[in-house]
Enzyme design. Structure first.
Site, PDB file in Angstrom:
ATOM      1  N   TYR A  97       0.901  -1.128   0.107  1.00 55.30           N
ATOM      2  CA  TYR A  97      -0.234   0.112  -0.041  1.00 55.30           C
ATOM      3  C   TYR A  97       0.760   1.262  -0.038  1.00 55.30           C
ATOM      4  CZ  TYR A  97      -3.620   3.290   1.571  1.00 55.30           C
ATOM      5  OH  TYR A  97      -4.520   4.304   1.553  1.00 55.30           O
ATOM      6  N   ASP A 126       9.095   2.745   0.230  1.00 55.52           N
ATOM      7  CA  ASP A 126       7.851   3.375   1.132  1.00 55.52           C
ATOM      8  C   ASP A 126       8.284   2.709   2.546  1.00 55.52           C
ATOM      9  OD1 ASP A 126       5.992   4.307   2.232  1.00 55.52           O
ATOM     10  OD2 ASP A 126       4.405   3.637   0.526  1.00 55.52           O
ATOM     11  N   LYS A 180       3.578   8.334   9.303  1.00 55.70           N
ATOM     12  CA  LYS A 180       3.293   7.540  10.491  1.00 55.70           C
ATOM     13  C   LYS A 180       4.339   8.228  11.696  1.00 55.70           C
ATOM     14  CE  LYS A 180       0.386   4.331   8.544  1.00 55.70           C
ATOM     15  NZ  LYS A 180       0.631   3.824   7.146  1.00 55.70           N
TER      16      LYS A 180
END
Ligand SMILES: *Cc1c(COP(=O)(O)O)cnc(C)c1O
Length: 434
Positions: free
Chosen positions: A150, A245, A273
């Site tokens: 993702y 990522d 995050k």
């Protein structure tokens, strides 16, 4: 914490009814809706350390941790103090601040490959912008991604994405035109042969390979030995870029992320995050020559009204200062290993068919007989059984992510007692879910 009995959902819940009227699915991000596990989501009012409390006053031990952002637990005093001090100085300026280079310096100390960077407001923006930069800098159209990884919800990267797309069993998304995804090549994770073939077929048109260097959005799936090294070699040879990522893995797997552990140097990196300490902040950056292609120095445009927001920068800076000492990672490793061992034992005693896959302080209990190496294997998991397990844990006051295809996150606030309580709950939940 004191364990309170968790009440059964009342028949009518006016707040949830109102949420359902106002928000699609009642939520502002799909996995929160509990569709994959049944029931209705908790509506939270506060979090402290390892626990969250809902509007009914019930307290749960939390392993979601804002999907990994809260590595220090909920509302750590030093981060809260930094945030409130920053907010009092001004919520947003839309101009540079002295705090921005400070955070950038901390990020660079962890990620030497990030020679220059840009702050943005979400991981989606970071990955989308890194992809645009890769295309702009190489002059090539194609992006290679892996099924189950993702990278946020930008059109071109939604193809066979993990997280909610997998949780909800969606092929991708309506509203993404074939054109928007036409230059996205999707390959199975951990399949270097498929990567070599894609490069043999399309090499000169591939701008970049983007990868979660430890995948966490199809549940935790680790790279096979040699997979990441292979990606580095193939991209370098073809003149394509390698984008890590590390929105989840950065500052989680280790202070320096997966690249720090493996020594593999990507051309571009995405962070998010933990980097924002629970506030909306994400980062992309990498090779100085590539970053120089961004406006106003170069022709690739990217901007943001709230980019580098001073309150978010303060949260990120305070969080990274705590993590920088390194002691945090030894503690997280010990706690997460305790949880892993306890879950394996509890599952074995209950005769549950499952595999616990852990990468430092994130783990997934897959209800499958084999450790998944890619999305196809992860999708063989028994999601009905996972749903029963989830509900049995929730009834015991333990909140794990409401999807088979997400990671549980251990924070420094999870004490050994919390781990014991979780394992005891899991012993019963494995039996109930059988
Ligand atoms: C969470 C995540 C994103 C998206 O970040 P948002 O802040 O939710 O937009 C991108 N990549 C990875 C690996 C993620 O885990």
């Amino acid at each position: 914490m004191t364990a309170r009995p968790v009440r059964a959902s009342p028949a009518a819940d006016p707040l949830w009814e109102e949420s359902l009227r106002l928000f699609p699915g009642g939520v502002n991000s799909p996995v929160r809706a509990f569709r994959a596990v049944g029931g209705r989501p908790l509506i939270l009012t506060s979090g402290r350390g390892a626990t969250v409390t809902d509007v009914r006053g019930d307290t749960y031990l939390d392993f979601i941790g804002s999907w990994g952002a809260l590595i220090l637990g909920h509302a750590p005093a030093d981060v809260v103090a930094a945030v409130s001090a920053a907010a009092q100085r001004g919520m947003s300026f839309g101009m540079p601040t002295a705090a921005e280079p400070q955070l950038a310096g901390l990020i660079q100390s962890a990620f030497p490959s990030i020679e220059r960077m840009r702050f943005v407001s979400s991981g989606t923006e970071a990955a989308m912008s890194a992809m645009r930069l890769a295309r702009g800098a190489t002059g090539r159209p194609r992006i290679v991604k892996f099924a189950g990884c993702y990278h946020g919800h930008s059109d071109a990267l939604l193809a066979r994405a993990g997280s909610g797309v997998t949780t909800l069993g969606l092929p991708g998304s309506a509203g993404v035109t074939p054109g928007a995804a036409a230059d996205t090549v999707v390959l199975p994770y951990n399949d270097l042969t498929a990567v070599r073939k894609a490069f043999a077929d399309h090499g000169p048109t591939i701008a970049a390979v983007i990868v979660e260097p430890v995948a966490a959005n199809m549940g935790v799936v680790s790279p096979r030995p040699g997979f990441l090294e292979g990606l580095r070699a193939v991209t370098r040879e073809a003149g394509s870029l390698l984008i890590f990522d590390e929105v989840i893995t950065g500052f989680r797997i280790a202070f320096g992320g997966v690249q720090g552990l493996t020594g593999i140097r990507p051309d571009l990196t995405c962070l998010g995050k933990i980097a924002g300490g629970g506030l909306p902040l994400a980062v992309y950056g990498g090779r100085a020559d590539l970053m120089g292609a961004l406006a106003p120095e170069g022709p690739v445009y990217q901007a943001g009204t709230l980019s580098g927001n001073p309150v978010a920068v303060a949260a990120g800076t305070a969080t990274l200062r705590r993590l920088q000492t390194g002691e945090v990672y030894a503690l997280l490793e010990a706690r997460a290993a305790l949880l892993e061992a306890g879950l394996i034992r509890a599952a074995a005693e209950a005769g549950a068919i499952c595999r616990v896959v852990r990468a430092s302080s994130m783990l997934t209990v897959f209800f499958t007989p084999e450790v998944p190496q890619d999305l196809a294997a992860a999708e063989r998991a028994d999601t009905e059984r996972f749903g029963r397990f989830f509900r049995a844990m929730l009834r015991r006051g333990i909140l794990i992510p409401p999807s088979q295809f997400e990671a549980w996150f251990v924070s420094v606030a999870h004490e050994p007692d919390d781990i014991s309580r979780t394992v005891a709950a899991a012993s019963e939940a494995f039996r109930e879910a059988a």
